[in-house]
Design a protein around this motif. Structure first.
Motif, short mmCIF file in Angstrom:
data_model
loop_
_atom_site.label_atom_id
_atom_site.label_comp_id
_atom_site.label_asym_id
_atom_site.label_seq_id
_atom_site.Cartn_x
_atom_site.Cartn_y
_atom_site.Cartn_z
N MET A 1 0.79 -1.19 0.09
CA MET A 1 -0.17 -0.04 -0.09
C MET A 1 1.03 1.19 0.02
O MET A 1 2.07 1.33 0.54
N ILE A 2 0.19 2.35 -0.65
CA ILE A 2 0.97 3.66 -0.40
C ILE A 2 0.01 4.56 0.08
O ILE A 2 -1.19 4.65 -0.05
N ASP A 3 0.79 5.49 1.17
CA ASP A 3 -0.06 6.70 1.80
C ASP A 3 0.40 7.69 1.00
O ASP A 3 1.52 8.23 1.08
N VAL A 4 -0.49 8.20 0.18
CA VAL A 4 0.01 9.34 -0.80
C VAL A 4 -0.28 10.62 0.01
O VAL A 4 -0.08 11.72 -0.84
N HIS A 5 -0.83 10.89 1.08
CA HIS A 5 -1.19 12.18 1.74
C HIS A 5 -0.99 12.05 3.11
O HIS A 5 -2.00 11.34 3.97
N CYS A 6 0.09 12.42 3.80
CA CYS A 6 0.03 12.39 5.36
C CYS A 6 0.88 13.49 5.89
O CYS A 6 1.80 14.02 5.01
N HIS A 7 1.15 13.63 6.92
CA HIS A 7 1.86 15.05 7.62
C HIS A 7 2.43 14.49 8.76
O HIS A 7 2.53 14.99 9.83
N ILE A 208 -11.52 1.64 -10.03
CA ILE A 208 -10.55 1.22 -9.08
C ILE A 208 -9.13 1.82 -9.73
O ILE A 208 -8.23 2.03 -8.80
N GLU A 209 -9.17 1.95 -10.79
CA GLU A 209 -8.06 2.57 -11.92
C GLU A 209 -7.62 3.72 -11.39
O GLU A 209 -6.79 4.42 -11.80
N LYS A 210 -8.56 4.51 -10.74
CA LYS A 210 -8.32 5.88 -10.39
C LYS A 210 -8.46 6.28 -9.03
O LYS A 210 -8.47 7.30 -8.51
N TYR A 250 -8.48 -7.70 -1.04
CA TYR A 250 -7.38 -6.63 -0.38
C TYR A 250 -6.41 -6.64 -1.32
O TYR A 250 -5.70 -5.76 -1.59
N GLY A 251 -5.84 -8.06 -1.85
CA GLY A 251 -4.54 -8.01 -2.73
C GLY A 251 -4.86 -7.11 -3.89
O GLY A 251 -3.89 -6.45 -4.40
N GLU A 252 -5.96 -7.20 -4.50
CA GLU A 252 -6.14 -6.37 -5.54
C GLU A 252 -6.25 -5.17 -5.54
O GLU A 252 -5.86 -4.28 -6.26
N GLN A 256 -3.61 -2.70 -7.28
CA GLN A 256 -3.95 -1.48 -8.32
C GLN A 256 -3.74 -0.15 -7.49
O GLN A 256 -3.18 0.81 -8.44
N THR A 257 -4.02 0.09 -6.37
CA THR A 257 -3.97 1.38 -5.83
C THR A 257 -2.49 1.62 -5.76
O THR A 257 -1.99 3.01 -6.11
N THR A 258 -1.52 0.58 -5.60
CA THR A 258 -0.17 1.07 -5.65
C THR A 258 0.45 1.56 -6.95
O THR A 258 1.11 2.37 -7.18
N LEU A 259 -0.07 0.71 -7.90
CA LEU A 259 0.14 1.05 -9.32
C LEU A 259 -0.43 2.44 -9.59
O LEU A 259 0.46 3.21 -10.23
#
Ligand code: NI
Length: 267
Positions: A1-7, A208-210, A250-252, A256-259
């Motif tokens: 997973m990636i957290d694309v917004h935190c502080h 999900i691709e977005k 969850y794997g999917e 996808q969100t990581t990609l």
């Protein structure tokens, strides 16, 4: 997973950011992106990205801080200098905010717009995507983005951070090519004040691709930890929640969100 917004660049983490970052990695969160809300927190986000391989930074002036103080001090030059650092992947969080804050109410919308537009210009100059902050201003933001379409990156123009708003705003954002970020508040029951569509319904409608995942730590702590300080490892809870409502494993969701995040930010 990636957290694309935190502080992790905020005060709330000043004593234990190192521990939090190591723990997050051990829990399987691959990348953390820290976002600035004004010059000092943007600088801090850049410093953290230089210190840790799996951290990146987003720099910008939040509409809530689009006041004279920021404008007087040659902020654009300083921001540009930060934005040119190698691990800066976008300009944000920038946008419009019409929520009436207890601390300073609503910043003059004209000033908000000016600061937003100048940062769209900067992103164009440096060929960076945008990370948009929208609170009760979806219509205005879409209008501004449309009228600056020639300045947006043709592919992967950016993302709406912590998306909330109407189905119309969602559709317009998707039509413009933007990704949509969801946070831990997607686990909250009911509608947030001033909102008319549930976050679950918005996530169901978003392909999900977005979708990209985020935490906005230290804020928006998901259920069942709501009330405590949020941490990037809880992006996993956002992924699990999305897995239920999108009826995907969850794997999917993770894959996808990581990609999506890697594609958007070129990392
Ligand atoms: Ni934020």
């Amino acid at each position: 997973m990636i957290d694309v917004h935190c502080h992790l660049n905020f005060e709330a983490f000043k004593d234990d950011f190192d521990e939090v970052i190591k723990k997050t990695k051990a829990d399987g969160v691959e990348i953390i992106i820290n976002t600035g809300t004004k010059l000092d927190s943007s600088k801090k986000a850049v410093e953290l990205s230089e210190k840790y391989e799996n951290l990146y930074a987003i720099v910008g002036v939040h509409p809530h801080h689009a006041d004279k103080h920021e404008l007087e001090s040659g902020w654009e030059k300083k921001l540009e200098k930060l934005a040119k650092m190698p691990k800066v992947v976008a300009i944000g969080e920038i946008g419009m905010d019409f929520y009436n804050y207890k601390s300073n109410g609503i910043v003059d919308p004209k000033l908000q717009k000016e600061v937003f537009e100048r940062q769209i210009l900067l992103a164009h100059k440096l060929n960076l995507p945008l990370q948009i902050h929208n609170r009760h201003a979806g219509k205005e933001i879409i209008e501004i983005l449309k009228s600056h379409k020639n300045l947006l990156k043709r592919e992967n123009p950016g993302m709406f951070h912590c998306f909330a708003g109407t189905m119309d705003t969602l559709k317009e954002a998707l039509n413009l090519g933007f990704y949509i970020g969801f946070d831990g508040n997607i686990t909250y029951k009911g509608l947030a004040p001033g909102e008319t569509v549930s976050l679950s319904d918005l996530a169901k409608t978003t392909p999900i691709e977005k979708i990209v995942t985020e935490t906005d730590s230290p804020y928006l702590t998901p259920v069942p930890f709501r009330g405590g300080r949020n941490e990037p490892m809880r992006v996993i809870i956002v992924g699990e929640f999305l897995s239920q409502i999108k009826k995907l494993s969850y794997g999917e969701i993770d894959r996808q969100t990581t990609l999506n995040a890697k594609t958007l930010f070129g990392i």
